[in-house]
Design a protein around this motif. Structure first.
Motif, PDB file in Angstrom:
ATOM      1  N   VAL A  58       0.845  -1.195   0.000  1.00 44.58           N
ATOM      2  CA  VAL A  58       0.000   0.000   0.000  1.00 44.58           C
ATOM      3  C   VAL A  58       0.882   1.247   0.000  1.00 44.58           C
ATOM      4  O   VAL A  58       0.635   2.205  -0.726  1.00 44.58           O
ATOM      5  N   CYS A  59       1.914   1.227   0.823  1.00 50.23           N
ATOM      6  CA  CYS A  59       2.835   2.357   0.853  1.00 50.23           C
ATOM      7  C   CYS A  59       4.149   1.912   1.463  1.00 50.23           C
ATOM      8  O   CYS A  59       4.200   0.904   2.163  1.00 50.23           O
ATOM      9  N   TRP A  60       5.201   2.666   1.190  1.00 48.35           N
ATOM     10  CA  TRP A  60       6.494   2.380   1.822  1.00 48.35           C
ATOM     11  C   TRP A  60       7.212   3.672   2.142  1.00 48.35           C
ATOM     12  O   TRP A  60       6.922   4.724   1.588  1.00 48.35           O
ATOM     13  N   TRP A  61       8.148   3.578   3.067  1.00 48.93           N
ATOM     14  CA  TRP A  61       8.939   4.751   3.440  1.00 48.93           C
ATOM     15  C   TRP A  61      10.258   4.283   4.029  1.00 48.93           C
ATOM     16  O   TRP A  61      10.427   3.108   4.336  1.00 48.93           O
ATOM     17  N   PHE A  62      11.169   5.223   4.168  1.00 43.41           N
ATOM     18  CA  PHE A  62      12.447   4.898   4.794  1.00 43.41           C
ATOM     19  C   PHE A  62      12.335   5.196   6.279  1.00 43.41           C
ATOM     20  O   PHE A  62      11.921   6.273   6.678  1.00 43.41           O
ATOM     21  N   ASP A  63      12.678   4.216   7.090  1.00 39.97           N
ATOM     22  CA  ASP A  63      12.559   4.364   8.531  1.00 39.97           C
ATOM     23  C   ASP A  63      13.937   4.582   9.143  1.00 39.97           C
ATOM     24  O   ASP A  63      14.813   3.730   9.053  1.00 39.97           O
ATOM     25  N   GLU A  64      14.115   5.757   9.730  1.00 43.65           N
ATOM     26  CA  GLU A  64      15.415   6.120  10.284  1.00 43.65           C
ATOM     27  C   GLU A  64      15.821   5.181  11.421  1.00 43.65           C
ATOM     28  O   GLU A  64      16.985   4.828  11.560  1.00 43.65           O
ATOM     29  N   GLU A  65      14.857   4.803  12.233  1.00 45.29           N
ATOM     30  CA  GLU A  65      15.185   4.021  13.424  1.00 45.29           C
ATOM     31  C   GLU A  65      15.728   2.645  13.059  1.00 45.29           C
ATOM     32  O   GLU A  65      16.695   2.182  13.642  1.00 45.29           O
ATOM     33  N   THR A  66      15.059   1.987  12.113  1.00 44.56           N
ATOM     34  CA  THR A  66      15.523   0.648  11.771  1.00 44.56           C
ATOM     35  C   THR A  66      16.509   0.692  10.611  1.00 44.56           C
ATOM     36  O   THR A  66      17.011  -0.330  10.182  1.00 44.56           O
ATOM     37  N   ASP A  67      16.751   1.911  10.090  1.00 46.67           N
ATOM     38  CA  ASP A  67      17.710   2.094   9.022  1.00 46.67           C
ATOM     39  C   ASP A  67      17.379   1.211   7.822  1.00 46.67           C
ATOM     40  O   ASP A  67      18.236   0.509   7.288  1.00 46.67           O
ATOM     41  N   GLY A  68      16.120   1.197   7.468  1.00 50.08           N
ATOM     42  CA  GLY A  68      15.737   0.396   6.314  1.00 50.08           C
ATOM     43  C   GLY A  68      14.355   0.818   5.864  1.00 50.08           C
ATOM     44  O   GLY A  68      13.742   1.704   6.449  1.00 50.08           O
TER      45      GLY A  68
END
Lengths: 175, 477
Positions: B445-455
């Motif tokens: 549905v959607c995606w994003w870059f997650d700073e916390e998990t670095d992925g």
């Protein structure tokens, strides 16, 4: 997945706090901002304490998060002043005079700023190898990749940093 | 390939001491006769020398002690006792405060604790001196005018008082009064005409008091210095004007040089229209639930958290008529309602802004739209969620209770939309939900870059959240 309780967390802080603070300080050259990052890193873990992999290598994980958050911080900071730097001091290792110390400090800030412009993995590899002084096997374990990959990142980082630092070196009257 | 270009490629490896003996000799032989390669090597070595000089730096024990205490205190408290040394950047970036900020149901009442260094050349005092002066203040009274532009135009003026414990009393033009204990996250609303009090958060006997540090409108300035811009005559006083500006935000401070304190402050925030970023806000009326239609509640997120990123509205706040160190009666700041008032204790919606906020609104939407997910435009518009919220909470029950529950839902919906706005300004966000139906677990549905998990993280059609590799990400349709 496991949950960290307050006691685990406090242990984690006392074991790794110095590492996090030192890495942030080396990159930021400022104690207050380093404390900001230190707090951000640990608070982020605390807030996500219900979602932790119990086998996580904390030392390595914290290195990566600290570098990432510090780089974020560096990217938001105003440009460091760039008044005629005398980078030749670095060649002679002369840092004892106050003026030279100020120049050294400025040079470190410039290097950090340039690190902030690199791809994350390159910045990580360079910081871990050259600023934290870790070995290829250690860095490969932290970055969860092959040693050869770390080597590639490090070489690219060094090339890129030299390129980015070039204007500052020139300003310092090297040529 | 000639020797020069071969050697150039080997210079970093040479500087790092990673070449074979044969290659080392080749490089050295070339360096003896090539100025350009020697210069390049000198620069590579200079970079390594600078890095080496960082290697040995360590934080003094005292700094380490303070940092450790800060984190242990911050993780241990439920009520935030903020150390005066904690800077704004640390406060706003922690989710504890983010959710507190999100729960505040009025535009722009946010606080901050600053820390500033910096100086300005010449005779004009540095802004740091002005802040230093403010830090010695025990109380302040001023007027604050808020103008919000755009479709949801808003304009109101209030009188604000801040006491030595950092408690803020805001008297709005239409008679309502808000008393906010920032340190303990308690807000008391008083409506004198109806002798009604509503309180969010609850005072406890051992509650720690905060400290005067309310310089919310200056909170940004610690991160970088405000610069002296010019002199300007204001109400017969020649003032020093300091300006601080970043994309989407500008703060101007007029300082009376005689007292070196502000006489006027203007805080402007602007929306990031290029990226179509909105400051999520939504009002609902009690009438929607069968109650008094004249009672409505508006919520918004972003004025504090999102400014500077453009998750904001075009808005100007002007602070003026400052009176410093005024004696203020403690009763003005009481967190218990005055005699004769009926108190309604409210519970604030405390969930943080995170990926679950987004899952929540996708689920809400899909449940009322036969399993379809919203389009990117609908996901950007809180108004499109309003009918769903009403549908979800309007029943045969007590309109008061339904309205209260719906208000919490409004807050959750805004958090979901806010989560999207933050990812959008980061630039690493993609929404491809238009063609996905609820339950389709193989579709993103959607995606994003997650700073916390670095992925990368992605939400799938079954509303599960998964980690993703960069090469697995779907591209925009």
């Amino acid at each position: 997945m496991a949950e960290l309780d307050k006691k685990d967390f406090d242990n984690l802080v006392s074991r790794h706090s110095r590492q996090v603070l030192n890495t942030a300080l080396r990159l930021l050259q400022d104690e207050n901002t380093a404390r900001d990052v230190h707090q951000e890193v640990f608070l982020a873990i605390w807030q996500r304490r219900k979602r932790y992999n119990s086998t996580v290598n904390w030392g390595g994980y914290l290195y990566r998060v600290t570098i990432r958050k510090t780089m974020d911080q560096i990217r938001t900071m105003k440009t460091f002043p760039t008044t005629g730097l005398q980078f030749d001091h670095f060649h002679s290792g002369e840092q004892s005079q106050p003026a030279a110390r100020a120049i050294a400090q400025e040079a470190r800030q410039q290097l950090s700023r340039c690190l902030g412009k690199l791809a994350d993995k390159q910045a990580e590899a360079f910081t871990l190898m050259r600023i934290e002084g870790l070995s290829y096997p250690e860095v490969a374990a932290i970055m969860e990749c092959k040693e050869e990959t770390v080597r590639v990142h490090l070489h690219r980082a060094l090339k890129q940093l030299t390129k980015l630092m070039h204007p500052y070196f020139e300003k310092g009257g090297r040529r | 390939m000639n020797t020069h270009s071969t050697v150039q490629k080997l210079l970093t490896a040479y500087a790092l001491g990673e070449l074979s003996q044969q290659d080392t000799l080749q490089v050295q032989a070339h360096l003896a006769e090539c100025d350009s390669c020697r210069d390049q090597l000198a620069e590579i070595q200079a970079v390594l020398n600078i890095a080496d000089s960082m290697k040995t730096q360590t934080a003094p024990q005292q700094v380490h002690n303070v940092a450790t205490q800060e984190i242990q205190a911050a993780s241990g408290r439920t009520k935030t006792e903020k150390s005066e040394h904690i800077s704004w950047s640390r406060i706003m970036k922690s989710n504890i405060t983010k959710s507190a900020a999100a729960a505040i149901i009025i535009i722009g009442v946010l606080t901050g604790i600053y820390q500033l260094t910096g100086s300005i050349d010449g005779a004009v005092p540095a802004f740091a001196d002005v802040l230093e002066n403010i830090s010695n203040i025990t109380s302040v009274v001023y007027r604050e005018k808020t103008e919000v532009f755009g479709p949801q135009k808003l304009n109101f003026t209030s009188t604000k008082m801040v006491n030595q414990y950092g408690i803020i009393r805001s008297e709005l033009e239409h008679g309502q009064i808000m008393i906010m204990d920032v340190a303990n996250r308690i807000t008391l609303w008083l409506t004198p005409s109806q002798k009604k009090a509503e309180r969010y958060g609850k005072p406890t006997p051992n509650m720690k008091s905060g400290k005067f540090s309310y310089v919310g409108w200056l909170r940004k300035l610690h991160e970088t210095e405000a610069e002296f811009a010019h002199e300007e005559e204001l109400d017969g006083i020649m003032t020093n004007v300091y300006v601080w500006e970043v994309p989407f935000e500008k703060i101007t401070v007029w300082v009376d040089p005689k007292i070196n304190l502000p006489v006027k402050v203007e805080h402007k925030t602007f929306a990031n229209t290029e990226q179509n970023v909105v400051m999520p806000q939504l009002s609902i009326s009690k009438g929607d639930f069968g109650g008094d239609p004249s009672v409505s509640a508006g919520s918004s997120i972003g004025s504090g958290r999102g400014s500077g990123k453009g998750i904001s509205q075009d808005m100007i706040r002007t602070l003026y008529n400052f009176q410093w160190n005024v004696e203020l009666d403690e009763s003005l700041f009481g967190l218990e309602p005055p005699e004769g008032y009926t108190l309604e204790q409210k519970y604030t919606e405390q969930s943080p802004v995170d990926e679950n906020s987004l899952v929540h609104i996708l689920d809400l939407w899909a449940r009322y739209n036969d399993g379809a997910f919203p389009t990117a435009e609908q996901l950007n518009d809180p108004e499109t969620f309003k009918p769903l919220i009403i549908e979800e909470y309007d029943g045969d029950g007590d309109p008061e209770e339904e309205f209260d529950e719906a208000r919490k839902e409004v807050s959750r919906v805004l958090k979901g939309i806010y989560f999207v706005q933050e990812r959008k300004v980061d630039g690493r966000w993609s929404y491809v939900g238009d063609n996905v139906m609820l339950g389709e677990q193989d579709l993103v549905v959607c995606w994003w870059f997650d700073e916390e998990t670095d992925g990368y993280r992605a939400i799938l059609g079954d509303l599960s959240i998964v980690d993703m590799e960069e090469d697995q990400l779907p591209t925009q349709p």
